[in-house]
Write a protein that holds these residues in place. Structure first.
Motif, PDB file in Angstrom:
ATOM      1  N   UNK A  17       0.852  -1.194   0.000  1.00  0.00           N
ATOM      2  CA  UNK A  17       0.000   0.000   0.000  1.00  0.00           C
ATOM      3  C   UNK A  17       0.885   1.241   0.000  1.00  0.00           C
ATOM      4  N   UNK A  18       0.547   2.164  -0.869  1.00  0.00           N
ATOM      5  CA  UNK A  18       1.358   3.379  -1.010  1.00  0.00           C
ATOM      6  C   UNK A  18       1.219   4.231   0.249  1.00  0.00           C
ATOM      7  N   UNK A  19       2.367   4.650   0.791  1.00  0.00           N
ATOM      8  CA  UNK A  19       2.403   5.524   1.969  1.00  0.00           C
ATOM      9  C   UNK A  19       2.649   6.961   1.522  1.00  0.00           C
ATOM     10  N   UNK A  20       3.591   7.097   0.588  1.00  0.00           N
ATOM     11  CA  UNK A  20       3.979   8.428   0.114  1.00  0.00           C
ATOM     12  C   UNK A  20       4.399   8.299  -1.339  1.00  0.00           C
ATOM     13  N   UNK A  21       3.873   9.209  -2.184  1.00  0.00           N
ATOM     14  CA  UNK A  21       4.167   9.062  -3.615  1.00  0.00           C
ATOM     15  C   UNK A  21       4.710  10.345  -4.210  1.00  0.00           C
ATOM     16  N   UNK A  22       5.796  10.210  -4.956  1.00  0.00           N
ATOM     17  CA  UNK A  22       6.308  11.321  -5.767  1.00  0.00           C
ATOM     18  C   UNK A  22       6.153  10.968  -7.247  1.00  0.00           C
ATOM     19  N   UNK A  23       5.152  10.178  -7.533  1.00  0.00           N
ATOM     20  CA  UNK A  23       4.889   9.776  -8.909  1.00  0.00           C
ATOM     21  C   UNK A  23       3.431  10.111  -9.220  1.00  0.00           C
ATOM     22  N   UNK A  24       3.181  10.760 -10.368  1.00  0.00           N
ATOM     23  CA  UNK A  24       1.822  11.264 -10.642  1.00  0.00           C
ATOM     24  C   UNK A  24       0.756  10.172 -10.696  1.00  0.00           C
ATOM     25  N   UNK A  25       1.139   8.937 -11.012  1.00  0.00           N
ATOM     26  CA  UNK A  25       0.119   7.886 -11.160  1.00  0.00           C
ATOM     27  C   UNK A  25      -0.309   7.227  -9.844  1.00  0.00           C
ATOM     28  N   UNK A  26       0.377   7.559  -8.741  1.00  0.00           N
ATOM     29  CA  UNK A  26       0.042   6.882  -7.483  1.00  0.00           C
ATOM     30  C   UNK A  26      -0.205   7.880  -6.366  1.00  0.00           C
ATOM     31  N   UNK A  27      -1.140   7.492  -5.492  1.00  0.00           N
ATOM     32  CA  UNK A  27      -1.464   8.338  -4.330  1.00  0.00           C
ATOM     33  C   UNK A  27      -1.394   7.492  -3.075  1.00  0.00           C
ATOM     34  N   UNK A  28      -1.182   8.148  -1.939  1.00  0.00           N
ATOM     35  CA  UNK A  28      -1.196   7.428  -0.655  1.00  0.00           C
ATOM     36  C   UNK A  28      -2.510   6.667  -0.547  1.00  0.00           C
ATOM     37  N   UNK A  29      -2.429   5.427  -0.107  1.00  0.00           N
ATOM     38  CA  UNK A  29      -3.627   4.598   0.042  1.00  0.00           C
ATOM     39  C   UNK A  29      -3.828   3.614  -1.088  1.00  0.00           C
ATOM     40  N   UNK A  30      -3.230   3.895  -2.261  1.00  0.00           N
ATOM     41  CA  UNK A  30      -3.369   2.957  -3.387  1.00  0.00           C
ATOM     42  C   UNK A  30      -2.739   1.608  -3.042  1.00  0.00           C
ATOM     43  N   UNK A  31      -3.373   0.563  -3.567  1.00  0.00           N
ATOM     44  CA  UNK A  31      -2.763  -0.771  -3.474  1.00  0.00           C
ATOM     45  C   UNK A  31      -2.011  -1.050  -4.766  1.00  0.00           C
ATOM     46  N   UNK A  32      -0.812  -1.601  -4.619  1.00  0.00           N
ATOM     47  CA  UNK A  32       0.010  -1.852  -5.812  1.00  0.00           C
ATOM     48  C   UNK A  32       0.670  -3.226  -5.749  1.00  0.00           C
ATOM     49  N   UNK A  33       0.912  -3.744  -6.941  1.00  0.00           N
ATOM     50  CA  UNK A  33       1.743  -4.939  -7.063  1.00  0.00           C
ATOM     51  C   UNK A  33       3.164  -4.429  -7.206  1.00  0.00           C
ATOM     52  N   UNK A  34       4.058  -4.879  -6.334  1.00  0.00           N
ATOM     53  CA  UNK A  34       5.427  -4.374  -6.408  1.00  0.00           C
ATOM     54  C   UNK A  34       6.392  -5.481  -6.025  1.00  0.00           C
ATOM     55  N   UNK A  35       7.639  -5.129  -6.012  1.00  0.00           N
ATOM     56  CA  UNK A  35       8.656  -6.112  -5.664  1.00  0.00           C
ATOM     57  C   UNK A  35       9.415  -5.645  -4.439  1.00  0.00           C
TER      58      UNK A  35
END
Ligand code: NDP
Length: 331
Positions: A74-92
């Motif tokens: 879950x995104x905590x802090x984003x410096x990328x325009x496509x993601x916001x705090x709270x978003x769920x993401x598939x990551x590594x």
């Protein structure tokens, strides 16, 4: 940030002492980066290859670094325009509770579509493995017999059920009676075989009296060896995994198919009798190349029919040099 580091490269079966839990401050995301909290970490057989020193199909994990792995985060802090705090993401994120990643490496997940963890399994890498290897390499057709090893696992369970959806008869090989009951009673496999308590060769012959059209290989080893003895004309074998070898210190004697998997090589049986339809094209090409000198031909001519046995014995010893023919009478 809690992290699990690789402390030593396991020899044989990994031990807990090969891993170490540490704690470090949480990193801050830079430009275009995203900080996320790990919710689910996927554990997969390929990781065994990554933590050993040998060649694998992905880059190795360095000693004292965090072990890699797919995660739902879950995104905590984003410096990328496509993601916001709270978003769920598939990551590594790997084996750690927080990680910073470049936004381009993340994929947004929709929690209303399916449980979040499914994107590490049935709707993720293992599911795609089952789907693509079965459909593209296996090419199942209704009525065919499909055998799947590690059949209750992340890949095998999906592959077997897709084979059922395609109208195949499906036999699963597993390592316990509970798993066998599960694949037959819950997943609808036609037959389950417990590789630890049943005699695979005989049980497989009884379960697949007309032979095996597709073997979805998750294990290699003795299961592959046994199944190969029962394949049909034109069988397809997606080589997907070699889990029986992942902890091996030395491999058993004999041909090993690992390079085929890693190099995505194709082995296909050949019998000239299947290619009679190419005769006209073949004769015209080769006769032309002989005439132009692009192709050379050497014959080893033995004179006299009585010399045929001796010449034939010599052929199998390598004593012929070129195409061996017997001149039986004058032309
Ligand atoms: P699973 O969920 O199937 O878990 C592994 C299972 O393998 C175990 O539960 C066990 O099942 C079986 N197993 C373990 N040791 C042995 C052994 N010595 N002989 C036979 N079976 C054994 O894992 P996955 O579904 O995630 O992966 C299955 C295979 O697919 C693995 O080989 C993996 O590496 C491969 N894979 C390959 C990919 C590719 O891109 N080529 C991608 C994803 C996976 P049981 O008790 O039933 O025997």
């Amino acid at each position: 940030n809690k992290q699990i580091l690789l402390k030593s490269r396991p020899v044989g079966e990994p031990k807990e002492s090969d891993f170490a839990l540490t704690e470090t401050p949480i990193s801050q995301p830079g430009e275009g980066e995203v900080l996320s909290r790990t919710i689910y970490l996927s554990l997969d057989p390929y990781m065994r290859g990554l933590i050993s020193a040998g060649e694998s199909y992905a880059a190795n994990v360095e000693l004292n670094s965090v072990i890699v792995g797919g995660t739902v985060s879950q995104v905590i802090q984003s410096n990328h325009p496509q993601f916001q705090a709270g978003d769920f993401v598939l990551s590594g994120n790997g084996w750690q509770t927080y990680a910073v990643a470049k936004g381009e490496t993340l994929r947004k997940l929709d929690p209303s579509q399916a449980p979040l963890s499914y994107s590490l399994g049935v709707l993720g890498m293992p599911g795609l493995t089952a789907y693509a290897a079965l459909l593209d390499i296996g090419q199942p057709k209704a009525g065919e017999t499909v055998v799947i090893s590690a059949a209750s696992g992340a890949v095998g369970a999906v592959a077997g059920q897709i084979a059922k959806i395609k109208g195949c008869r499906v036999i699963g090989i597993v390592g316990s009676d509970d798993k066998r009951d599960y694949i037959v009673k819950e997943l609808g496999f036609d037959v389950g075989i417990n590789r630890k308590t049943q005699e695979l060769d005989a049980v497989l012959k009884a379960a697949a009296p007309d032979g095996i059209d597709i073997y979805f290989d998750n294990t290699a080893g003795v299961i592959l060896e046994t199944v190969l003895q029962q394949i049909n004309l034109g069988a397809r074998i997606p080589l997907v995994g070699l889990i029986s070898e992942y902890n091996a210190i030395s491999l058993p004697h004999g041909p090993n198919l690992r390079p085929l998997l890693i190099k995505r090589a194709l082995i296909k049986g050949f019998l000239v009798s299947d290619y009679q339809h190419r005769t006209n094209e073949f004769v015209s090409d080769v006769a032309g190349w002989l005439k132009s000198g692009q192709l050379k031909y050497k014959e080893d001519v033995v004179v006299g029919l009585e010399n045929a046995p001796c010449a034939f014995i010599g052929l199998l010893r390598g004593e012929n040099f070129g195409k061996l023919v017997v001149k039986v009478s004058e032309d």
